[in-house]
Design an enzyme around this catalytic site. Structure first.
Site, PDB file in Angstrom:
ATOM      1  N   ASP A  86       0.854  -1.183   0.000  1.00  0.00           N
ATOM      2  CA  ASP A  86       0.000   0.000   0.000  1.00  0.00           C
ATOM      3  C   ASP A  86       0.895   1.240   0.000  1.00  0.00           C
ATOM      4  O   ASP A  86       2.119   1.149   0.063  1.00  0.00           O
ATOM      5  CB  ASP A  86      -0.934  -0.023   1.217  1.00  0.00           C
ATOM      6  CG  ASP A  86      -2.253   0.692   0.945  1.00  0.00           C
ATOM      7  OD1 ASP A  86      -2.272   1.625   0.126  1.00  0.00           O
ATOM      8  OD2 ASP A  86      -3.275   0.324   1.566  1.00  0.00           O
ATOM      9  N   GLU A  89      -9.801   6.979   4.646  1.00  0.00           N
ATOM     10  CA  GLU A  89      -8.936   6.379   5.658  1.00  0.00           C
ATOM     11  C   GLU A  89      -8.239   7.437   6.495  1.00  0.00           C
ATOM     12  O   GLU A  89      -7.873   8.494   6.019  1.00  0.00           O
ATOM     13  CB  GLU A  89      -7.902   5.479   4.991  1.00  0.00           C
ATOM     14  CG  GLU A  89      -7.056   6.175   3.935  1.00  0.00           C
ATOM     15  CD  GLU A  89      -6.198   5.190   3.155  1.00  0.00           C
ATOM     16  OE1 GLU A  89      -5.482   4.398   3.779  1.00  0.00           O
ATOM     17  OE2 GLU A  89      -6.263   5.226   1.913  1.00  0.00           O
TER      18      GLU A  89
END
Length: 836
Positions: free
Chosen positions: A324, A520
């Site tokens: 990520d 997020e």
């Protein structure tokens, strides 16, 4: 203290079995518990011809070419010619990144850039040219692209409980992505969320692992097909593993599940996704600490036990694992541009948005120095090229497809409207206020009725979904537009606040309220917060109070990315509908609110809390007692009356904390940031792409701990960065006791003049502190509040809890700004002699 807003508790009378799904039958019955990680047989079988091609290509590659294949920069930081020069294997565009940084870029412009990257990868001096692959977060449609249809986020799709719908949606997403010349989608998200305070709850289909499992394989098959259609894309099962289980719902936090829970709960979606042939898996930011088993696996990005031993060896995954965004930097001993540990643990492709040149150089040295075995590099590159061959990327430009550059290929509005209808959940309909008769006079109130940004949520055009206007959605209808169509525009009046409106002049009121966009990090509800919606959005409570009790039925539509404590709002509503984050097709809401062909069919895929701190809350928990269980959902004609609910709540947050947030990802809105210079003062706002420039200072987004969590401030003269609110507050006792102002910083250029840090109007000279921190990695600065008090600061009236100023050249990034109780006693706290 308990605030007794209402002492009338209500017994929730559930509808009959014919009108709702109970928690026990909400999803596919759980299978027999697994004792170990299962071997998965992929629908994409090994192919001897492809394997021979892969081996030939890898054998002819140099080390530099191999590392290039493993590297994934962000399109803002790499040109097509650099793709050629560095043999880059992949590029990505993050949320809020577009060709030429043009938010309104057309499909043709996306394709043109994709062609340039592809052509560059075909112009290298490699013996056999390997095409670059572009990856994108197409979260609920091709949601980063102007004009694309936006589907409900996953939480709404979970409420629909329709695998056929999921398949059609995923197939249309694949087509829309190929219309922009892109071949790889970072979806589906397979998180099984256990604590709804997590800011990514809406990216999950359900708290029920069996519902996630039932969707995962269908989603992957629809995206990838057989890789023979121009609408097929590479799918990504993410985030491996346990991202939905972190303690207190903290993004990128620690999951404390047992191994049995990880195998039988958090991994369920991967079993069907991998069986369906998912070709890539994205590693998760979280850590896993199996407390019960006494094993701490650490960060997933550095876990050989999970990535290699479990996923690749036990489960038999032969695609590639991608990291990520700068995820390698969270592995102990690593940074954004260097992490041999992560590669040795099993990462194959490394997402290094900005620092990719240094990463390539460092990794080459690490292989040459023996820190990374060449066999591990060859395995990673083999997996990457295998996937590219399977996906038929070789020999085909992005523009050479039937959908490339076509606006209509971005559209699936009828399907998305159907998805909205099926996702709606009716929680209350006391008195049968719904369905509404068409042609009646309707007053519409609430901030989200005509706000396509709120309606679409995060991961929409921008990363957090912020800084969007209705004009950014040319192919969309707000919920208000749907109501106007259903009842006739002449019969509908809209007032966001209901101020000065005579409710008696209308037949009914529809209030469209809810959360504002987040993604997020920013969406987390920290330990100082609760699930009580009205605490974060008092304007919604105010507008309902303005229209309730006036003799007209009030229908509330809640736009939200998670279950919330809304008892006060339920009490002010005759009917209450959860619309989740419906996307571009607001007319789908009105389709069901008004009499016609459509009834409610959605049921909760998450349990609904009956108190402000009832989280975690999951079906199957000991003493499970929600307000509405998972699987609940009324239809028209359902029996049962909700009645009046207890709407009391405790002061304070749900967690134990000694931290008062000033500026961090969880609570950015608490204290907005401003920059001032030469008599000018500008609010920085929420746009993470924005660069603010004043005569002696520039401010831009930076990474200090996690993705885009900080602000890089570059001074060339006198200027000031401050966190400020127009309303002064008293610092809470839990933070003030032995408290300190604390922040994380990276000093990029040593100060050439005086640096001060202030609370309110009390400034301390900390020039020496920043001089000694120059050139180091991230450091945490702790300044005791006593130092400010000694200089006259009044902590009972604070409107500026943090400010940093310089009178000359200086550059530093700042993040995680807070006032923390007890921190003044820590050994790393600065003395008042140094902060003077």
């Amino acid at each position: 203290m308990i605030k007794k807003l209402s002492l009338i508790a209500a017994a929730v009378l559930l509808p009959t079995a014919a009108t709702a799904v109970t928690a026990a039958t909400a999803a596919t019955a759980a299978p027999t518990a697994l004792a170990d990680w299962p071997r998965i047989r992929s629908a994409v079988a090994p192919d001897a011809k492809i394997e021979a091609q892969v081996a030939k290509i890898v054998k002819g590659m140099t080390l530099r070419q191999k590392i290039g294949q493993m590297t994934q920069p962000e399109i803002k930081t790499i040109t097509p010619d650099q793709v050629r020069e560095y043999y880059i294997g992949s590029v990505l565009n993050g949320g809020g990144s577009w060709p030429g940084m043009n938010k309104h870029a057309t499909p043709a412009e996306w394709v043109a850039l994709a062609d340039k990257y592809y052509e560059a990868s075909m112009a290298t001096d490699m013996a056999i040219k390997v095409p670059v692959v572009w990856g994108i977060d197409a979260m609920h449609g091709n949601s980063n692209v102007f004009g694309a249809t936006l589907f409900p986020h996953n939480i709404g799709l979970g409420a629909a409980r329709d695998k056929t719908l999921i398949a059609k949606m995923a197939a249309s997403v694949g087509q829309a992505v190929r219309a922009t010349g892109i071949n790889w989608v970072f979806a589906p998200t397979l998180a099984v969320v256990r604590d709804d305070r997590w800011g990514r709850t809406y990216e999950s289909f359900s708290e029920d692992p069996m519902l996630v499992k039932s969707y995962a394989g269908v989603y992957v098959r629809a995206l990838q097909g057989s890789f023979k259609s121009d609408a097929n894309v590479i799918a990504t099962a993410k985030h491996f593993i346990g991202d939905g289980g972190t303690h207190e719902g903290r993004d990128q936090g620690i999951t404390k599940s047992s191994q049995a829970e990880m195998i039988n709960l958090h991994a369920q979606g991967y079993y069907t996704a991998l069986a369906a042939g998912a070709q890539t898996v994205m590693a998760s930011f979280n850590s896993w600490h199996d407390v019960a088993g006494g094993v701490d696996y650490g960060k997933m990005h550095g876990s050989k036990a999970l990535m290699t031993d479990v996923l690749k060896t036990k489960m038999g995954f032969d695609g590639f694992i991608v990291s990520d965004w700068n995820g390698i930097a969270q592995v102990p001993g690593c940074s954004n541009d260097s992490c041999p540990q992560a590669i040795n643990a099993g990462l194959d492709m490394i997402m290094v948005p900005d620092d990719w040149k240094a990463f390539i150089a460092n990794t080459i040295k690490q292989v040459e120095g023996g820190q990374i075995p060449m066999a591990r590099i060859d395995d990673a590159v083999t997996r990457i090229i295998r996937v590219k061959l399977r996906a038929n990327l070789f020999g085909k430009k992005p523009s050479a497809t039937r959908f490339a550059g076509k606006l209509d290929a971005l559209q699936a509005r009828a399907l998305a409207r159907q998805a909205v209808r099926q996702s709606l959940v009716l929680l209350k309909n006391d008195g049968g206020a719904l369905p509404l008769e068409r042609g009646r006079k309707i007053l519409v109130v609430g901030k989200s009725a005509d706000n396509l940004s709120n309606q679409s949520g995060g991961w929409t055009l921008t990363w957090q979904g912020t800084d969007n206007k209705n004009a950014d959605f040319p192919n969309a209808d707000s919920i208000l537009k749907g109501i106007e169509q259903a009842s006739g525009a002449g019969n509908v009046q809209y007032s966001a606040t209901a101020e000065g409106v005579d409710v008696a002049a209308f037949d009914a009121v529809i209030a469209v309220i809810g959360e504002t966009p987040y993604a997020e990090g920013d969406g987390d509800i920290g330990p100082s917060g609760t699930l009580r919606h009205s605490a974060r959005h008092p304007e919604d409570l105010a507008v309902l109070k303005a229209v309730s009790g006036k003799g007209k039925p009030v229908i509330t539509v809640l736009v939200a990315g998670r279950p919330l404590y809304v008892n006060d709002l339920l009490n002010l509503s005759d009917s209450f509908v959860v619309a989740w984050l419906p996307g571009s097709e607001g007319r789908g809401v009105a389709d069901v609110l008004f009499k016609g062909r459509h009834n409610f069919s959605g049921t909760l895929s998450f349990s609904w809390p009956k108190s402000a701190c009832q989280s975690p809350l999951n079906a199957g928990d000991k003493d499970y007692a929600p307000l509405f269980p998972m699987g609940f959902g009324l239809k028209y004609g359902s029996a049962g009356k909700l009645g009046r609910l207890d709407q009391s709540y405790k002061d304070g947050g749900c967690g134990v904390t000694n931290m008062y947030p000033v500026f961090n990802q969880t609570d950015r809105a608490t204290w907005p940031l401003y920059v001032s210079s030469a008599g000018q003062r500008v609010a920085l706002g929420t746009d993470v792409n924005a660069v603010t420039t004043l005569p002696a200072v520039k401010v831009e987004t930076a990474q200090v701990n996690t993705q885009q969590d900080g602000k890089l401030v570059t001074w060339s003269g006198a200027a000031r960065l401050e966190a400020h609110n127009s309303k002064a507050i008293a610092l809470p006792a839990f933070a003030a006791t032995d408290g300190a102002l604390q922040f994380d910083t990276i000093v990029h250029a040593a100060p050439q003049g005086k640096i001060t840090v202030a609370i309110g109007n009390t400034a301390l000279d900390v020039s020496s502190v920043f001089k000694r921190l120059a050139g180091k990695q991230k450091q945490t600065v702790i300044i005791p509040l006593a130092c400010f008090i000694a200089k006259g600061a009044d902590l009972s009236k604070i409107d500026t809890p943090f400010a940093v100023a310089s009178d000359a050249a200086f550059a530093a990034s700042f993040a995680n700004i807070q006032i923390r109780g007890g921190a003044a006693k820590e050994k790393d706290a600065i003395s008042c002699g140094e902060a003077k």
